[in-house]
Design an enzyme around this catalytic site. Structure first.
Site, mmCIF file in Angstrom:
data_model
loop_
_atom_site.group_PDB
_atom_site.id
_atom_site.type_symbol
_atom_site.label_atom_id
_atom_site.label_comp_id
_atom_site.label_asym_id
_atom_site.label_seq_id
_atom_site.Cartn_x
_atom_site.Cartn_y
_atom_site.Cartn_z
ATOM 1 N N ASP A 1 -2.246 -3.310 -1.244
ATOM 2 C CA ASP A 1 -1.690 -2.113 -0.622
ATOM 3 C C ASP A 1 -2.686 -1.852 0.413
ATOM 4 O O ASP A 1 -3.989 -2.066 0.058
ATOM 5 C CB ASP A 1 -1.418 -1.082 -1.774
ATOM 6 C CG ASP A 1 -2.306 -0.722 -2.575
ATOM 7 O OD1 ASP A 1 -3.511 -1.155 -2.566
ATOM 8 O OD2 ASP A 1 -2.110 -0.253 -3.778
ATOM 9 N N GLU B 1 -2.163 -8.141 -5.121
ATOM 10 C CA GLU B 1 -1.832 -6.469 -5.405
ATOM 11 C C GLU B 1 -1.897 -5.721 -4.153
ATOM 12 O O GLU B 1 -2.581 -4.498 -4.167
ATOM 13 C CB GLU B 1 -2.697 -5.974 -6.513
ATOM 14 C CG GLU B 1 -2.838 -6.582 -7.817
ATOM 15 C CD GLU B 1 -3.523 -6.119 -8.891
ATOM 16 O OE1 GLU B 1 -3.908 -5.035 -8.695
ATOM 17 O OE2 GLU B 1 -3.913 -6.651 -10.084
ATOM 18 N N GLU C 1 -10.644 -8.717 -13.546
ATOM 19 C CA GLU C 1 -11.721 -7.796 -13.268
ATOM 20 C C GLU C 1 -12.884 -8.054 -13.984
ATOM 21 O O GLU C 1 -13.490 -6.879 -14.610
ATOM 22 C CB GLU C 1 -11.090 -6.319 -13.218
ATOM 23 C CG GLU C 1 -9.823 -6.167 -12.154
ATOM 24 C CD GLU C 1 -9.290 -4.930 -12.401
ATOM 25 O OE1 GLU C 1 -9.741 -4.042 -13.241
ATOM 26 O OE2 GLU C 1 -8.440 -4.730 -11.601
ATOM 27 N N ASN D 1 -8.402 -12.944 -11.325
ATOM 28 C CA ASN D 1 -7.847 -12.057 -10.621
ATOM 29 C C ASN D 1 -8.807 -10.745 -10.290
ATOM 30 O O ASN D 1 -9.383 -10.434 -11.479
ATOM 31 C CB ASN D 1 -6.523 -11.556 -11.128
ATOM 32 C CG ASN D 1 -5.804 -10.322 -10.195
ATOM 33 O OD1 ASN D 1 -5.465 -10.787 -9.011
ATOM 34 N ND2 ASN D 1 -5.554 -9.458 -10.668
ATOM 35 N N HIS E 1 -6.659 -4.214 -2.604
ATOM 36 C CA HIS E 1 -6.355 -2.969 -2.552
ATOM 37 C C HIS E 1 -7.391 -2.395 -1.209
ATOM 38 O O HIS E 1 -8.547 -2.132 -1.521
ATOM 39 C CB HIS E 1 -6.645 -2.149 -3.757
ATOM 40 C CG HIS E 1 -5.933 -2.663 -4.746
ATOM 41 N ND1 HIS E 1 -4.586 -2.123 -4.798
ATOM 42 C CD2 HIS E 1 -6.109 -3.253 -6.000
ATOM 43 C CE1 HIS E 1 -4.031 -2.695 -5.981
ATOM 44 N NE2 HIS E 1 -4.880 -3.441 -6.755
HETATM 45 O O1 G3I Z 1 3.845 5.868 -18.974
HETATM 46 C C1 G3I Z 1 3.000 6.828 -19.354
HETATM 47 C C2 G3I Z 1 3.544 8.261 -19.336
HETATM 48 O O2 G3I Z 1 4.442 8.095 -20.390
HETATM 49 C C3 G3I Z 1 2.575 9.294 -19.518
HETATM 50 O O3 G3I Z 1 3.134 10.628 -19.340
HETATM 51 C C4 G3I Z 1 1.378 9.210 -18.372
HETATM 52 C C5 G3I Z 1 0.533 10.165 -18.594
HETATM 53 O O4 G3I Z 1 -0.963 9.722 -17.985
HETATM 54 O O5 G3I Z 1 0.870 7.976 -18.437
HETATM 55 C C6 G3I Z 1 1.737 6.815 -18.110
HETATM 56 O O6 G3I Z 1 1.052 5.694 -18.133
HETATM 57 C C7 G3I Z 1 0.322 5.231 -16.962
HETATM 58 C C8 G3I Z 1 0.865 4.109 -16.584
HETATM 59 O O7 G3I Z 1 -0.087 3.843 -15.453
HETATM 60 C C9 G3I Z 1 2.179 4.030 -16.088
HETATM 61 O O8 G3I Z 1 2.469 4.890 -15.014
HETATM 62 C C10 G3I Z 1 -0.996 5.208 -17.389
HETATM 63 O O9 G3I Z 1 -1.582 6.662 -17.834
HETATM 64 C C11 G3I Z 1 -1.756 4.699 -16.315
HETATM 65 O O10 G3I Z 1 -3.186 4.548 -16.648
HETATM 66 C C12 G3I Z 1 -1.374 3.397 -15.708
HETATM 67 O O11 G3I Z 1 -2.047 3.143 -14.591
HETATM 68 C C13 G3I Z 1 -1.806 1.821 -14.125
HETATM 69 C C14 G3I Z 1 -3.236 1.038 -14.005
HETATM 70 O O12 G3I Z 1 -3.409 -0.235 -13.466
HETATM 71 C C15 G3I Z 1 -4.021 1.140 -15.277
HETATM 72 O O13 G3I Z 1 -5.191 0.425 -15.253
HETATM 73 C C16 G3I Z 1 -1.238 1.652 -12.917
HETATM 74 O O14 G3I Z 1 0.215 2.189 -13.216
HETATM 75 C C17 G3I Z 1 -1.169 0.213 -12.404
HETATM 76 O O15 G3I Z 1 -0.718 0.063 -10.948
HETATM 77 C C18 G3I Z 1 -2.485 -0.192 -12.400
HETATM 78 O O16 G3I Z 1 -2.571 -1.506 -11.839
HETATM 79 C C19 G3I Z 1 -3.838 -1.998 -11.719
HETATM 80 C C20 G3I Z 1 -3.680 -3.728 -12.217
HETATM 81 O O17 G3I Z 1 -3.401 -3.868 -13.225
HETATM 82 C C21 G3I Z 1 -5.025 -4.256 -11.881
HETATM 83 N N1 G3I Z 1 -5.779 -3.858 -10.678
HETATM 84 C C22 G3I Z 1 -5.979 -2.746 -10.187
HETATM 85 C C23 G3I Z 1 -4.331 -1.953 -10.292
HETATM 86 C C24 G3I Z 1 -4.564 -0.420 -9.998
HETATM 87 O O18 G3I Z 1 -5.278 0.143 -10.880
#
Ligand code: G3I
Length: 477
Positions: A280, A278, A171, A212, A249
């Site tokens: 969806d 990725e 990104e 990516n 996405h």
């Molecule tokens: O694990 C913690 C949890 O303990 C806490 O209570 C909670 C509170 O917000 O956060 C949890 O962590 C989160 C994590 O996902 C697991 O669920 C983070 O806050 C959250 O920021 C994180 O989001 C991820 C995101 O990337 C971050 O940028 C998404 O799961 C993940 O699907 C997403 O993936 C990205 C790719 O890496 C790159 N392309 C876009 C894609 C979608 O955004």
């Protein structure tokens, strides 16, 4: 770690040659499997992974370590998919929470689950403006550049030889203007992406190296063109890049467009693989899922599709119900994807000779020339400079130059050396170079000329030729 856990990097290095032979053998076996697999439209495989394999492709999913204890989750994931991406567990904040201290606990959970169930792994991701740990967010300039390089080397060493493809850079482009995204990494110099790729190639020559991004699916969008131009430039200059990851996405703000197939074939025509990384789709239209699948199947170098989660409830956008499963139920989109995969013929590019998994002769083990730490003679008020080879590969190398101040601070520095064997710098960061024949002069950049007494700063470069560490002089006005 379980029995199939990755041995520590030090242990693995001692059997590196063996691993390459095994990987090469597996590559051949994989190809043989393909040649003997059913390849007619009537094969009607009953899982996504097996159906994709008929044309030599994979079908993957993002996996979250926190869900590996849920049988309902793992039973679908294990049955349907044959490629795994860690959704968050191999990102920078997860793997290097403190500078120089790597943590692979959750990354290994995902990796080991995948390998114990016979699946390959995509690595995600090494250099990204997002999900940086706090210590990295606060860095800039040469310190951040070095931290990025160290991070790539640290993570790739741990998984060396075991990752199908790495999203080396994620990104890095602006959402609307076709240029680079502003970020702390971009502020280290426009060459940060190619430095990341060169570092990655040396760190694990067996992994495919991908760029990516999201919103590069629509061929007419400026962002797509920006990335396309970068990949074309990299290919023309020999920057090591093997694949482009189209995140895909799709939602109302960034809908699927039928020119997606043009995007895939245009990138492929540059000489890189294309992977849908990725996927969806908001609302999970069965028709749109089939269209995306058919677009990939239409381009021989589109070699796999990964959906970003198993069930709707696992999605980062669960409210959009964008995936192929709802609870334990297969959605209509699942059936449309499976049917499209089953209708595909064999992929003409997937033959043992065209796509060996690992070609040992192309990826010789390279032991970087490590320059012994030299303690320079410190002259009060002056500076000293030491070249150190941090990576090397056939025909090229990467060097870090440490500039040290003496017992007084310096305000501006100039480093000079002479190449012994016709080496040429291909890209230099954190300094301004002047080259005259074999003589190189590097002056400080605007932001790193001031070095405190007994302090140091670094600049770096990649160069063509045999790795060399000539003696350098440093002067300060
Ligand atoms: O694990 C913690 C949890 O303990 C806490 O209570 C909670 C509170 O917000 O956060 C949890 O962590 C989160 C994590 O996902 C697991 O669920 C983070 O806050 C959250 O920021 C994180 O989001 C991820 C995101 O990337 C971050 O940028 C998404 O799961 C993940 O699907 C997403 O993936 C990205 C790719 O890496 C790159 N392309 C876009 C894609 C979608 O955004």
């Amino acid at each position: 770690m379980g029995t199939n856990a990755i041995p520590p990097p030090g242990t693995r290095r001692t059997v590196k040659g063996l691993r390459i032979v095994v990987a090469g053998a597996l590559g051949v076996l994989g190809a043989i499997t393909f040649l003997t697999a059913p390849n007619s439209a009537n094969a009607a495989e009953s899982t996504l992974g097996a159906a994709a394999a008929q044309s030599g492709r994979y079908f993957g999913t993002a996996i979250s370590a926190g869900k590996l204890g849920e049988a309902a989750y793992t039973s679908i994931a294990n049955a349907e998919f044959n490629m795994v991406t860690a959704e968050n567990e191999m990102k920078i904040d997860a793997t290097e929470p403190n500078r120089g201290q790597f943590n692979f606990t959750n990354g290994d959970r995902v990796f080991n689950w995948a390998r114990q169930n016979g699946k390959r792994v995509r690595g995600h991701t090494l250099a990204w403006h997002s999900q940086q740990p706090g210590w990295m967010q606060s860095l800039s300039g040469s310190t951040l550049r070095q931290a990025m390089i160290d991070h790539i080397n640290g993570v790739m060493a741990h998984y060396r030889g075991n990752i199908y493809a790495w999203d080396v850079v994620n990104e890095a482009f602006d959402d609307s203007n076709g240029g680079r995204r502003q970020s702390n990494l971009q502020a280290t110099g426009n060459d940060w992406i190619e430095v990341a790729f060169r570092t990655a190639r040396a760190a694990d020559p067996a992994a495919k190296l991908c760029y990516n991004d999201y919103n590069i699916d629509n061929w007419t969008w400026a962002k797509t063109q920006g990335v396309y131009n970068m990949v074309r430039d990299f290919k023309s200059r020999g920057v090591p890049i093997d694949c482009v990851g189209l995140q895909a996405h799709f939602n109302s703000g960034s809908p699927y467009n039928s020119n997606f197939r043009t995007t895939i074939s245009s990138f492929a025509a540059l000489g890189v693989d294309v992977q849908i990384t990725e996927l969806d789709i908001q609302g999970a239209s069965a028709q749109t899922y089939a269209a995306v699948t058919n677009d990939c199947l239409a381009v021989p170098r589109c070699n796999g599709i990964t959906v970003w989660g198993v069930r709707d409830q696992d999605s980062w956008r669960s409210g959009d119900t964008p995936l192929l499963f709802s609870g334990s139920s297969k959605k209509p989109a699942y059936t449309s994807v499976l049917n499209a995969l089953n209708a595909a013929g064999p992929n003409p590019t997937v033959t043992p000779t065209v796509t060996p998994t690992v070609t040992p002769t192309v990826t010789p083990t390279v032991t970087p020339t490590v320059t012994p730490t030299v303690t320079p003679t410190v002259v009060p008020g002056a500076c000293s400079a030491t070249l150190s080879t941090v990576n090397s590969w056939p025909g090229g190398f990467q060097t870090t130059v440490t500039v040290r101040a003496g017992t007084s601070s310096v305000n501006g520095w100039t480093v000079r050396w002479t190449w012994p064997g016709g080496q040429t710098i291909s890209s230099l960061w954190n300094g301004q170079q002047t080259v005259s024949g074999s003589s190189v002069t590097v002056r400080n950049a605007a932001y790193n000329g001031s070095v405190a007494a007994n302090g140091s700063t670094t600049f770096g470069f990649t160069a063509n030729g045999s790795a060399a560490t000539p003696t350098a002089t440093c002067t300060s006005p």
